[in-house]
Scaffold this active site. Structure first.
Site, short mmCIF file in Angstrom:
data_model
loop_
_atom_site.label_atom_id
_atom_site.label_comp_id
_atom_site.label_asym_id
_atom_site.label_seq_id
_atom_site.Cartn_x
_atom_site.Cartn_y
_atom_site.Cartn_z
CB THR A 131 -0.89 -0.01 1.27
OG1 THR A 131 -1.45 1.28 1.46
CG2 THR A 131 -0.09 -0.34 2.52
CG ASP A 132 -1.10 5.02 -0.94
OD1 ASP A 132 -1.67 4.37 -0.04
OD2 ASP A 132 -1.68 5.93 -1.57
CD GLU A 133 -3.45 3.36 4.23
OE1 GLU A 133 -3.38 3.39 5.46
OE2 GLU A 133 -4.47 3.09 3.60
CE1 TYR A 156 -3.12 -2.67 5.72
CE2 TYR A 156 -3.21 -0.32 5.21
CZ TYR A 156 -3.18 -1.65 4.80
OH TYR A 156 -3.22 -1.93 3.45
CE LYS A 160 0.28 -4.62 2.92
NZ LYS A 160 -0.13 -5.95 2.36
P1 NAD Z 1 -9.48 -7.38 2.34
O1 NAD Z 1 -9.44 -7.09 3.81
O2 NAD Z 1 -10.72 -7.09 1.57
O3 NAD Z 1 -9.17 -8.94 2.10
C1 NAD Z 1 -8.16 -9.60 2.77
C2 NAD Z 1 -8.27 -11.08 2.47
O4 NAD Z 1 -7.21 -11.75 3.15
C3 NAD Z 1 -9.58 -11.72 2.96
O5 NAD Z 1 -10.10 -12.59 2.00
C4 NAD Z 1 -9.16 -12.49 4.21
O6 NAD Z 1 -9.98 -13.63 4.47
C5 NAD Z 1 -7.73 -12.87 3.87
N1 NAD Z 1 -6.92 -13.06 5.07
C6 NAD Z 1 -6.80 -12.23 6.13
N2 NAD Z 1 -6.00 -12.77 7.06
C7 NAD Z 1 -5.60 -13.97 6.56
C8 NAD Z 1 -4.76 -14.99 7.06
N3 NAD Z 1 -4.17 -14.91 8.26
N4 NAD Z 1 -4.53 -16.08 6.27
C9 NAD Z 1 -5.11 -16.18 5.05
N5 NAD Z 1 -5.94 -15.26 4.55
C10 NAD Z 1 -6.17 -14.17 5.30
O7 NAD Z 1 -8.23 -6.63 1.74
P2 NAD Z 1 -8.07 -5.86 0.35
O8 NAD Z 1 -8.60 -4.50 0.51
O9 NAD Z 1 -8.56 -6.72 -0.75
O10 NAD Z 1 -6.48 -5.74 0.27
C11 NAD Z 1 -5.70 -6.79 -0.31
C12 NAD Z 1 -4.24 -6.42 -0.25
O11 NAD Z 1 -4.02 -5.20 -0.96
C13 NAD Z 1 -3.73 -6.18 1.17
O12 NAD Z 1 -2.44 -6.71 1.27
C14 NAD Z 1 -3.71 -4.67 1.31
O13 NAD Z 1 -2.71 -4.26 2.21
C15 NAD Z 1 -3.38 -4.26 -0.11
N6 NAD Z 1 -3.90 -2.93 -0.52
C16 NAD Z 1 -5.22 -2.60 -0.32
C17 NAD Z 1 -5.68 -1.35 -0.77
C18 NAD Z 1 -7.13 -0.98 -0.61
O14 NAD Z 1 -7.50 0.17 -0.92
N7 NAD Z 1 -8.02 -1.87 -0.18
C19 NAD Z 1 -4.82 -0.47 -1.38
C20 NAD Z 1 -3.47 -0.83 -1.56
C21 NAD Z 1 -3.03 -2.07 -1.13
P1 TYD Z 2 -10.54 4.17 4.56
O1 TYD Z 2 -11.52 3.76 3.51
O2 TYD Z 2 -10.60 3.53 5.90
O3 TYD Z 2 -9.10 4.01 3.91
P2 TYD Z 2 -7.63 4.48 4.48
O4 TYD Z 2 -7.77 5.02 5.84
O5 TYD Z 2 -6.88 3.21 4.45
O6 TYD Z 2 -7.16 5.50 3.51
O7 TYD Z 2 -10.68 5.73 4.79
C1 TYD Z 2 -10.56 6.66 3.72
C2 TYD Z 2 -10.66 8.04 4.30
O8 TYD Z 2 -11.98 8.24 4.82
C3 TYD Z 2 -9.71 8.29 5.47
O9 TYD Z 2 -9.25 9.65 5.42
C4 TYD Z 2 -10.58 8.09 6.69
C5 TYD Z 2 -11.95 8.55 6.21
N1 TYD Z 2 -13.11 7.88 6.86
C6 TYD Z 2 -14.12 8.64 7.44
O10 TYD Z 2 -14.09 9.89 7.44
N2 TYD Z 2 -15.17 7.98 8.04
C7 TYD Z 2 -15.24 6.61 8.08
O11 TYD Z 2 -16.22 6.07 8.65
C8 TYD Z 2 -14.21 5.85 7.45
C9 TYD Z 2 -14.25 4.35 7.45
C10 TYD Z 2 -13.16 6.52 6.84
#
Ligand code: NAD
Ligand code: TYD
Length: 351
Positions: A131-133, A156, A160
């Site tokens: 992630t970019d975070e 988080y 990562k």
């Molecule tokens: P998500 O939370 O929707 O899904 C995570 C998946 O991992 C689920 O299916 C869960 O069952 C599985 N999982 C969790 N713990 C596990 C374990 N111990 N063993 C096996 N499986 C397990 O997550 P997402 O949003 O789809 O993100 C996927 C990846 O992409 C992550 O690594 C996240 O850091 C990265 N990412 C997410 C975003 C975003 O905006 N969602 C952006 C950049 C990177």
């Molecule tokens: P989120 O979707 O949790 O992603 P991330 O924190 O990983 O970027 O949140 C996106 C933005 O929205 C973040 O600035 C936090 C804000 N946010 C709210 O204001 N209210 C909420 O209930 C949630 C879940 C997020």
């Protein structure tokens, strides 16, 4: 490559990646390894579950013995590692769960992959999706590049970041072939309604308050999830070993502007009077350690691999909202049970 394991394939982004790989690469066996935590749902990939090149493996990446056994049994040529605990608010409440899955879980996969191929890594690849975070927070100006120093602020992003460091360390120390990507915020179908966009879509449907943290001026760079899946496919097949690529939407939005846009579109779709949903906006206590701004410079992946987002934000948001409105059953099923407990705990006034 003959056998690829995708971890976290029942989650939000993972399900789009699994679907793409199963459909695009019929001669490759795709294994979806997922523990099915609260965030994992086999409904997300129901459409491909009977494909001959698809196998689901229910397993927890924190269990080293099970992971070693599976790698030994199936001899995966490639790993796409997406399984993670992924929600910042949950990481604030239970940081250790994030260390277990995101750090120890990644270590277990690295160790299993290394044990299997250490004598000859030729043609093998470990792809770590991050992630970019990990870069921390930007001020009003600037963009994250691949050279930006890591500076994570939430449990988080710290977990990562740690996993990213271990992937690079295994590359340097053991010569393990890896690629790594750091992507901005995704949105789209199958997004679990704890993150901003799906949570607010669900709350608008149900006329529930829209809890905006702090002053709502926080900025995120939003990317449609299918465009992320395309980038992942490209990096896995054409990215250079030991390289990092940033992936982003060139699409920055302050939370409050995004929420207002969502309200406007949804009022129209739900046949409500203009301004109805905006009345649901409620400013609530800020998230501790809230990163002000994320924004990705995606020049490298664009120049070297030719990737850019294919849909505009308007198109992506429209498709996302339509998907949620047409999949009420999915929403109902993922918001039953433990979801309510999480919601009450996270958003109760007295928290
Ligand atoms: P998500 O939370 O929707 O899904 C995570 C998946 O991992 C689920 O299916 C869960 O069952 C599985 N999982 C969790 N713990 C596990 C374990 N111990 N063993 C096996 N499986 C397990 O997550 P997402 O949003 O789809 O993100 C996927 C990846 O992409 C992550 O690594 C996240 O850091 C990265 N990412 C997410 C975003 C975003 O905006 N969602 C952006 C950049 C990177
Ligand atoms: P989120 O979707 O949790 O992603 P991330 O924190 O990983 O970027 O949140 C996106 C933005 O929205 C973040 O600035 C936090 C804000 N946010 C709210 O204001 N209210 C909420 O209930 C949630 C879940 C997020």
């Amino acid at each position: 490559m003959k056998k690829i394991v995708i971890t976290g394939g029942a989650g939000f982004i993972g399900s789009h990646v699994v679907r793409r790989f199963v459909n695009r690469y019929p001669d490759v066996q795709i294994y979806n390894l997922d523990a099915l935590t609260y965030a994992g749902n086999l409904e997300n990939i129901k459409d491909i579950q009977d494909m001959p090149n698809y196998t689901f493996l229910k397993a927890d990446i924190t269990d080293a013995d099970v992971i070693n056994e599976l790698f030994d049994k199936y001899k995966f040529d490639g790993v796409l590692h997406l399984a993670a605990e992924s929600h910042v608010d949950r990481s604030i409440k239970d940081p250790l769960a994030f260390v277990k899955t995101n750090v120890i879980g990644t270590m277990n996969l690295l160790n299993a992959f290394k044990a299997l191929w250490k004598d000859n890594f030729e043609g093998k690849r470990f792809y770590h999706i991050s992630t970019d975070e990990v870069y921390g927070s930007l001020g009003a100006e600037g963009l994250f590049t691949e050279e930006t120093s890591y500076d994570p602020n939430s449990p988080y992003s710290a977990s990562k970041a740690a996993s990213d460091h271990f992937v690079r360390a295994y590359g340097e120390t053991y010569g393990m072939p890896y690629v790594l990507t750091n992507c901005s915020n995704n949105y789209g179908p199958y997004h679990f309604p704890e993150k901003l966009i799906p949570l607010f879509i669900n709350n608008i449907i149900n006329n529930k308050p829209l809890p905006v943290y702090g002053d709502g001026k926080y900025t995120r760079d939003w990317l449609f999830v299918e465009d992320h899946a395309v980038a992942i496919d490209l990096v896995f097949h054409e990215g250079k070993n030991h390289e990092t690529y940033n992936i982003g939407g060139f699409n920055e939005w302050q939370n409050i502007d995004l929420v207002k846009l969502l309200c406007t579109i949804m009022d129209k779709k739900l046949g409500r009077d203009e301004g109805t949903s905006e009345k649901l906006i409620t400013y609530v206590t800020d998230r501790p350690g809230h990163d002000l701004r994320y924004a990705i410079d995606a020049t490298k992946i664009n120049k070297e691999l030719g990737w850019k987002p294919s849909v505009t934000f308007e198109q992506g948001l429209e498709r996302t909202i339509d998907w949620f409105l047409n999949n009420q059953e999915w929403l109902d099923s993922v918001t039953s049970g433990d979801y309510q407990k999480y919601y009450d705990n996270q958003y109760s006034v007295s928290k």
